[in-house]
Scaffold this motif. Structure first.
Motif, PDB file in Angstrom:
ATOM      1  N   LEU A 180       0.839  -1.287  -0.284  1.00  0.00           N
ATOM      2  CA  LEU A 180      -0.149  -0.092   0.020  1.00  0.00           C
ATOM      3  C   LEU A 180       0.807   1.139  -0.047  1.00  0.00           C
ATOM      4  N   LYS A 181       1.987   1.292   0.853  1.00  0.00           N
ATOM      5  CA  LYS A 181       2.810   2.360   0.687  1.00  0.00           C
ATOM      6  C   LYS A 181       3.435   2.696  -0.689  1.00  0.00           C
ATOM      7  N   LEU A 182       3.809   1.746  -1.395  1.00  0.00           N
ATOM      8  CA  LEU A 182       4.255   1.823  -2.733  1.00  0.00           C
ATOM      9  C   LEU A 182       3.104   2.438  -3.767  1.00  0.00           C
ATOM     10  N   LEU A 183       2.031   1.689  -3.747  1.00  0.00           N
ATOM     11  CA  LEU A 183       0.663   2.195  -4.111  1.00  0.00           C
ATOM     12  C   LEU A 183       0.484   3.818  -4.079  1.00  0.00           C
ATOM     13  N   TYR A 184       0.328   4.100  -2.661  1.00  0.00           N
ATOM     14  CA  TYR A 184       0.267   5.381  -2.451  1.00  0.00           C
ATOM     15  C   TYR A 184       1.394   6.262  -2.948  1.00  0.00           C
ATOM     16  N   GLN A 185       2.731   5.945  -2.805  1.00  0.00           N
ATOM     17  CA  GLN A 185       3.542   6.779  -3.526  1.00  0.00           C
ATOM     18  C   GLN A 185       3.507   6.875  -4.746  1.00  0.00           C
ATOM     19  N   ALA A 186       3.167   6.012  -5.463  1.00  0.00           N
ATOM     20  CA  ALA A 186       2.847   6.061  -7.079  1.00  0.00           C
ATOM     21  C   ALA A 186       1.846   7.315  -7.195  1.00  0.00           C
ATOM     22  N   ILE A 187       0.531   7.026  -6.383  1.00  0.00           N
ATOM     23  CA  ILE A 187      -0.643   8.137  -6.605  1.00  0.00           C
ATOM     24  C   ILE A 187      -0.013   9.284  -6.354  1.00  0.00           C
ATOM     25  N   LYS A 188       0.717   9.351  -5.234  1.00  0.00           N
ATOM     26  CA  LYS A 188       0.969  10.784  -4.858  1.00  0.00           C
ATOM     27  C   LYS A 188       1.828  11.598  -5.873  1.00  0.00           C
ATOM     28  N   GLN A 189       2.438  10.711  -6.820  1.00  0.00           N
ATOM     29  CA  GLN A 189       3.253  11.488  -7.944  1.00  0.00           C
ATOM     30  C   GLN A 189       2.159  12.119  -9.138  1.00  0.00           C
ATOM     31  N   LEU A 190       1.282  11.571  -8.943  1.00  0.00           N
ATOM     32  CA  LEU A 190       0.063  11.951 -10.210  1.00  0.00           C
ATOM     33  C   LEU A 190      -0.454  13.426  -9.851  1.00  0.00           C
ATOM     34  N   PRO A 191      -0.755  13.889 -10.762  1.00  0.00           N
ATOM     35  CA  PRO A 191      -1.299  15.462 -10.725  1.00  0.00           C
ATOM     36  C   PRO A 191      -2.500  15.365  -9.777  1.00  0.00           C
ATOM     37  N   GLU A 192      -2.951  16.345  -9.071  1.00  0.00           N
ATOM     38  CA  GLU A 192      -3.950  16.588  -8.008  1.00  0.00           C
ATOM     39  C   GLU A 192      -5.443  15.922  -8.603  1.00  0.00           C
ATOM     40  N   THR A 193      -5.667  16.358  -9.786  1.00  0.00           N
ATOM     41  CA  THR A 193      -7.212  15.642 -10.388  1.00  0.00           C
ATOM     42  C   THR A 193      -6.853  14.418 -10.757  1.00  0.00           C
ATOM     43  N   ASP A 194      -5.929  13.901 -11.267  1.00  0.00           N
ATOM     44  CA  ASP A 194      -5.852  12.467 -11.583  1.00  0.00           C
ATOM     45  C   ASP A 194      -5.810  11.509 -10.237  1.00  0.00           C
ATOM     46  N   ARG A 195      -5.091  12.250  -9.204  1.00  0.00           N
ATOM     47  CA  ARG A 195      -5.331  11.222  -7.978  1.00  0.00           C
ATOM     48  C   ARG A 195      -6.486  11.104  -7.522  1.00  0.00           C
ATOM     49  N   ALA A 196      -7.371  12.261  -7.436  1.00  0.00           N
ATOM     50  CA  ALA A 196      -8.532  12.215  -6.969  1.00  0.00           C
ATOM     51  C   ALA A 196      -9.490  11.123  -7.881  1.00  0.00           C
ATOM     52  N   ILE A 197      -9.262  11.187  -9.131  1.00  0.00           N
ATOM     53  CA  ILE A 197      -9.975  10.247 -10.147  1.00  0.00           C
ATOM     54  C   ILE A 197      -9.424   8.843  -9.915  1.00  0.00           C
ATOM     55  N   ILE A 198      -8.259   8.506  -9.600  1.00  0.00           N
ATOM     56  CA  ILE A 198      -7.807   7.124  -9.539  1.00  0.00           C
ATOM     57  C   ILE A 198      -8.364   6.567  -8.087  1.00  0.00           C
TER      58      ILE A 198
END
Length: 164
Positions: A103-121
């Motif tokens: 989960l840490k790895l997944l959230y690290q990857a998600i945190k690298q996304l732009p803010e809107t993309d982060r919300a969408i995923i």
């Protein structure tokens, strides 16, 4: 905030709030701050809820808006955090989402996304329909579908070889 409001309108939707706040924070202290602020804003905005959508959609919107607002505020302040070494305290760590490596790895990857993309995923991972995501984010359902495909490819690239 009344206990009734918390148990009826926040507690059943705590999973939504937790997922979103976690995606925008790096440590437990910030997570708690974000969570509390979301709860406060839900309480303050309760009279603005007109019932045109589901309460869960309202919770998503408030959670995202508060998290993005706090994130921007933190970036403006260019907040420097001192990371303390982790100390094992109990067997509770296995169930603590902040200590699950995958989960840490997944959230690290998600945190690298732009803010809107982060919300969408996050909404996609929570199994929301394209239409529901579109309502929350403010884009068309078709646009959401295209964005999700692109986000998945980006996450695959970021995670390639990191999760076993």
């Amino acid at each position: 905030m009344s206990k009734d409001f918390y148990t009826q309108f926040i507690l059943p939707y705590a999973g939504i709030i937790i997922k979103i706040c976690r995606a925008y924070t790096d440590n437990e202290e910030d997570f708690q701050d974000y969570y509390q602020e979301v709860c406060l804003q839900l309480w303050k905005s309760r009279d603005n809820f007109k019932g045109d959508s589901k309460w869960s959609t309202w919770v998503y919107r408030i959670s995202l808006n508060v998290s993005l607002s706090l994130l921007r505020k933190d970036k403006k302040l260019n907040k420097k955090k001192v990371e303390l070494p982790e100390v094992e305290t109990s067997s509770k760590q296995d169930s603590d989402p902040f200590n699950n490596e995958a989960l840490k790895l997944l959230y690290q990857a998600i945190k690298q996304l732009p803010e809107t993309d982060r919300a969408i995923i996050l909404l996609y991972l929570d199994e929301k329909s394209y239409q529901e995501i579109a309502e929350i984010i403010g884009l068309s359902a078709n646009n959401i579908g295209v964005k999700i495909t692109r986000i998945k490819k980006k996450l695959k690239t970021l995670l390639d070889g990191k999760i076993y």
